[in-house]
Design an enzyme around this catalytic site. Structure first.
Site, PDB file in Angstrom:
ATOM      1  N   TYR A   1      -2.326  -8.132  16.691  1.00  9.91           N
ATOM      2  CA  TYR A   1      -1.992  -7.123  15.502  1.00  9.91           C
ATOM      3  C   TYR A   1      -3.040  -6.123  15.599  1.00  9.91           C
ATOM      4  CZ  TYR A   1      -2.634  -5.465  10.924  1.00  9.91           C
ATOM      5  OH  TYR A   1      -2.694  -4.344   9.884  1.00  9.91           O
TER       6      TYR A   1
ATOM      7  N   ARG B   1      -8.859 -19.887  10.880  1.00  8.72           N
ATOM      8  CA  ARG B   1      -7.718 -20.089  11.918  1.00  8.72           C
ATOM      9  C   ARG B   1      -7.897 -19.044  12.973  1.00  8.72           C
ATOM     10  NH1 ARG B   1      -3.890 -19.302   6.789  1.00  8.72           N
ATOM     11  NH2 ARG B   1      -5.596 -17.999   6.312  1.00  8.72           N
TER      12      ARG B   1
ATOM     13  N   ILE C   1       0.675  -1.231  -0.008  1.00  7.32           N
ATOM     14  CA  ILE C   1      -0.026   0.056   0.060  1.00  7.32           C
ATOM     15  C   ILE C   1       0.880   1.085   0.036  1.00  7.32           C
ATOM     16  CG2 ILE C   1      -1.941   1.508   1.155  1.00  7.32           C
ATOM     17  CD1 ILE C   1      -2.739  -1.321   2.633  1.00  7.32           C
TER      18      ILE C   1
ATOM     19  N   ARG D   1     -15.415 -10.096   3.788  1.00  8.84           N
ATOM     20  CA  ARG D   1     -14.595  -9.011   3.932  1.00  8.84           C
ATOM     21  C   ARG D   1     -15.125  -8.017   3.042  1.00  8.84           C
ATOM     22  NH1 ARG D   1     -13.637 -11.966   7.492  1.00  8.84           N
ATOM     23  NH2 ARG D   1     -11.936 -12.969   8.031  1.00  8.84           N
TER      24      ARG D   1
ATOM     25  N   ASN E   1      -9.892  -4.774   3.608  1.00  7.29           N
ATOM     26  CA  ASN E   1      -9.153  -5.570   2.924  1.00  7.29           C
ATOM     27  C   ASN E   1      -8.734  -5.044   1.706  1.00  7.29           C
ATOM     28  OD1 ASN E   1      -9.916  -7.693   4.854  1.00  7.29           O
ATOM     29  ND2 ASN E   1      -9.095  -8.960   3.696  1.00  7.29           N
TER      30      ASN E   1
HETATM   31  P1  NAD Z   1       3.471  -4.438   3.444  1.00  7.74           P
HETATM   32  O1  NAD Z   1       4.182  -5.731   4.317  1.00  7.74           O
HETATM   33  O2  NAD Z   1       3.567  -4.794   1.868  1.00  7.74           O
HETATM   34  O3  NAD Z   1       4.077  -3.009   3.872  1.00  7.74           O
HETATM   35  C1  NAD Z   1       4.617  -2.810   5.066  1.00  7.74           C
HETATM   36  C2  NAD Z   1       5.874  -2.446   4.850  1.00  7.74           C
HETATM   37  O4  NAD Z   1       6.637  -1.612   6.266  1.00  7.74           O
HETATM   38  C3  NAD Z   1       7.030  -3.105   4.001  1.00  7.74           C
HETATM   39  O5  NAD Z   1       7.639  -2.231   3.055  1.00  7.74           O
HETATM   40  C4  NAD Z   1       7.982  -3.488   5.142  1.00  7.74           C
HETATM   41  O6  NAD Z   1       9.271  -3.605   4.655  1.00  7.74           O
HETATM   42  C5  NAD Z   1       7.738  -2.327   6.095  1.00  7.74           C
HETATM   43  N1  NAD Z   1       8.160  -2.285   7.406  1.00  7.74           N
HETATM   44  C6  NAD Z   1       7.866  -3.235   8.288  1.00  7.74           C
HETATM   45  N2  NAD Z   1       8.122  -3.286   9.773  1.00  7.74           N
HETATM   46  C7  NAD Z   1       9.154  -2.316   9.494  1.00  7.74           C
HETATM   47  C8  NAD Z   1       9.907  -1.658  10.449  1.00  7.74           C
HETATM   48  N3  NAD Z   1       9.918  -2.309  11.684  1.00  7.74           N
HETATM   49  N4  NAD Z   1      10.809  -0.597  10.119  1.00  7.74           N
HETATM   50  C9  NAD Z   1      10.512   0.038   8.797  1.00  7.74           C
HETATM   51  N5  NAD Z   1       9.862  -0.664   7.795  1.00  7.74           N
HETATM   52  C10 NAD Z   1       9.049  -1.779   8.298  1.00  7.74           C
HETATM   53  O7  NAD Z   1       1.983  -4.381   4.069  1.00  7.74           O
HETATM   54  P2  NAD Z   1       0.657  -3.472   3.530  1.00  7.74           P
HETATM   55  O8  NAD Z   1      -0.364  -4.410   3.246  1.00  7.74           O
HETATM   56  O9  NAD Z   1       1.057  -2.723   2.289  1.00  7.74           O
HETATM   57  O10 NAD Z   1       0.460  -2.674   4.992  1.00  7.74           O
HETATM   58  C11 NAD Z   1       0.643  -1.502   5.183  1.00  7.74           C
HETATM   59  C12 NAD Z   1      -0.147  -0.780   6.286  1.00  7.74           C
HETATM   60  O11 NAD Z   1      -1.614  -1.045   6.072  1.00  7.74           O
HETATM   61  C13 NAD Z   1       0.431  -1.440   7.382  1.00  7.74           C
HETATM   62  O12 NAD Z   1       0.402  -0.614   8.445  1.00  7.74           O
HETATM   63  C14 NAD Z   1      -0.998  -2.233   7.766  1.00  7.74           C
HETATM   64  O13 NAD Z   1      -1.145  -2.816   8.979  1.00  7.74           O
HETATM   65  C15 NAD Z   1      -2.060  -1.593   7.157  1.00  7.74           C
HETATM   66  N6  NAD Z   1      -3.386  -2.239   6.660  1.00  7.74           N
HETATM   67  C16 NAD Z   1      -3.137  -3.116   5.576  1.00  7.74           C
HETATM   68  C17 NAD Z   1      -4.197  -3.703   5.297  1.00  7.74           C
HETATM   69  C18 NAD Z   1      -4.377  -4.474   4.134  1.00  7.74           C
HETATM   70  O14 NAD Z   1      -5.173  -5.194   3.791  1.00  7.74           O
HETATM   71  N7  NAD Z   1      -3.114  -4.954   3.194  1.00  7.74           N
HETATM   72  C19 NAD Z   1      -5.499  -3.716   5.892  1.00  7.74           C
HETATM   73  C20 NAD Z   1      -5.554  -2.900   7.072  1.00  7.74           C
HETATM   74  C21 NAD Z   1      -4.358  -2.281   7.353  1.00  7.74           C
END
Ligand code: NAD
Length: 306
Positions: free
Chosen positions: A142, A266, A13, A209, A171
């Site tokens: 989480y 799960r 994202i 979802r 989602n």
């Molecule tokens: P993603 O894993 O692709 O992105 C997370 C990014 O954060 C990655 O690039 C990772 O390398 C980086 N990262 C993780 N830990 C880190 C740290 N300690 N220091 C620096 N960088 C770090 O996941 P995503 O799906 O793109 O999620 C992005 C955000 O959106 C997150 O905060 C997630 O909780 C939130 N979110 C996502 C969804 C979804 O459906 N994908 C839904 C609700 C919330």
């Protein structure tokens, strides 16, 4: 033009958030430790620092870049991992977040936009679609760490005047979501079906979802620079879709003709969750624009070509 730090900007994202900010002439610095993010997702027009959000060096990055805004998306996002290792989850999602808050206050950031979760924060609810006013009862570490950080945002606002915008995401699906990860059912199903492997549908395919396309979500972060002060906003479509429906659309697009394997839910997973979008419409002038079928076709195309 504003200066924006995007944490997690090499991720699924976050990289789309970076892209839309750059398209709109903002100057972006990405902080990402590449734990799940990928170099190939990095927008070449953004600055990039490979760093953990928990690092003491974060202060130096803020001091030198002087961001006006922070879009905070870096996180431990794996729900099942949070169940087996809640301490690691809390370190990244709570302590890492507080580390950013301290620098944001110190260097006068105007607003921090936080990617929270609508899918994992509310728990199993008796109201659908779930509105922002519903009392969250997360079912996983989480969801709990995300909720805890929301409270820190409220606290830093009251204590230090730091403005925030909490976006509770549904989602999210679309290009760049990993088919190998533990999260992101659309990409996982697509990856399996393209390889001719039989997907497993947990909850026997019945869990619902709220699926919203990633570019729609990224747009909300852009709007958040100007709109929404100290607000908590769901970015939902207000519509539930079963995993089975997702499976069928992807199977049709890919040309997969087998039946999926069915299994129980799960631990940490809820049966049904979809969230509202009317407050986002009101406050951010935002609504999802991409219909599920065309979003899924773009997702399949991306995975096929990568
Ligand atoms: P993603 O894993 O692709 O992105 C997370 C990014 O954060 C990655 O690039 C990772 O390398 C980086 N990262 C993780 N830990 C880190 C740290 N300690 N220091 C620096 N960088 C770090 O996941 P995503 O799906 O793109 O999620 C992005 C955000 O959106 C997150 O905060 C997630 O909780 C939130 N979110 C996502 C969804 C979804 O459906 N994908 C839904 C609700 C919330």
């Amino acid at each position: 033009m504003s200066k924006v730090i995007v944490t997690g900007g090499a991720g699924f994202i976050g990289s789309h958030v970076v892209d839309i900010l750059i398209e709109n002439q903002h100057k972006v610095l990405i902080i990402d430790n590449l734990s799940s993010g990928k170099r190939q997702n990095l927008n070449p027009k953004a600055d990039f620092v490979e760093m953990d959000i928990c690092s003491e060096q974060i202060d130096t990055i803020f001091r030198d870049f002087r961001p006006e805004f922070v879009a905070h998306l870096a996180a431990q996002i794996d729900v099942r991992k949070s169940v087996t290792d809640p301490i690691f989850d809390a370190k990244v999602n709570i302590l890492g977040g507080i580390n950013l808050l301290n620098s944001a206050v110190k260097y006068g950031v105007k607003k921090l936009i936080f990617s929270s979760t609508g899918g994992a924060i509310y728990g199993e609810t008796d109201v659908l679609p779930v509105p922002e006013t519903y009392l969250p009862k997360p079912m996983s570490p989480y969801g709990t760490s995300k909720l805890a950080f929301e409270h820190y945002l409220g606290l830093y606002q009251r204590l230090h005047g730091l403005k925030y915008l909490i976006l509770r995401l549904p989602n999210v699906y679309g290009p760049r979501q990993s088919p190998e990860g533990e999260a992101g059912v659309c990409s996982i199903l697509t990856g399996l079906m393209l390889k001719g492997n039989k997907p497993v549908l947990y909850g026997y395919g019945t869990p619902q979802r709220d699926y919203v396309f990633v570019k729609d979500i990224a747009r909300a972060f852009l709007y958040g620079l100007e709109k929404g002060e100290n607000e908590t906003v769901n970015l939902g479509s207000a519509r539930g879709t079963t995993v089975r429906e997702i499976f069928d659309i992807i199977a049709n697009t890919v040309g997969y003709h087998e039946e999926p394997q069915l299994a129980p839910l799960r631990p940490g997973e809820v049966q049904t969750i979809y969230i509202t979008g009317d407050k986002a419409r009101e406050i951010l002038d935002w609504s999802p624009q991409t219909d599920l079928k065309s979003g899924l076709i773009q997702t399949v195309e991306f995975i096929r070509n990568n």
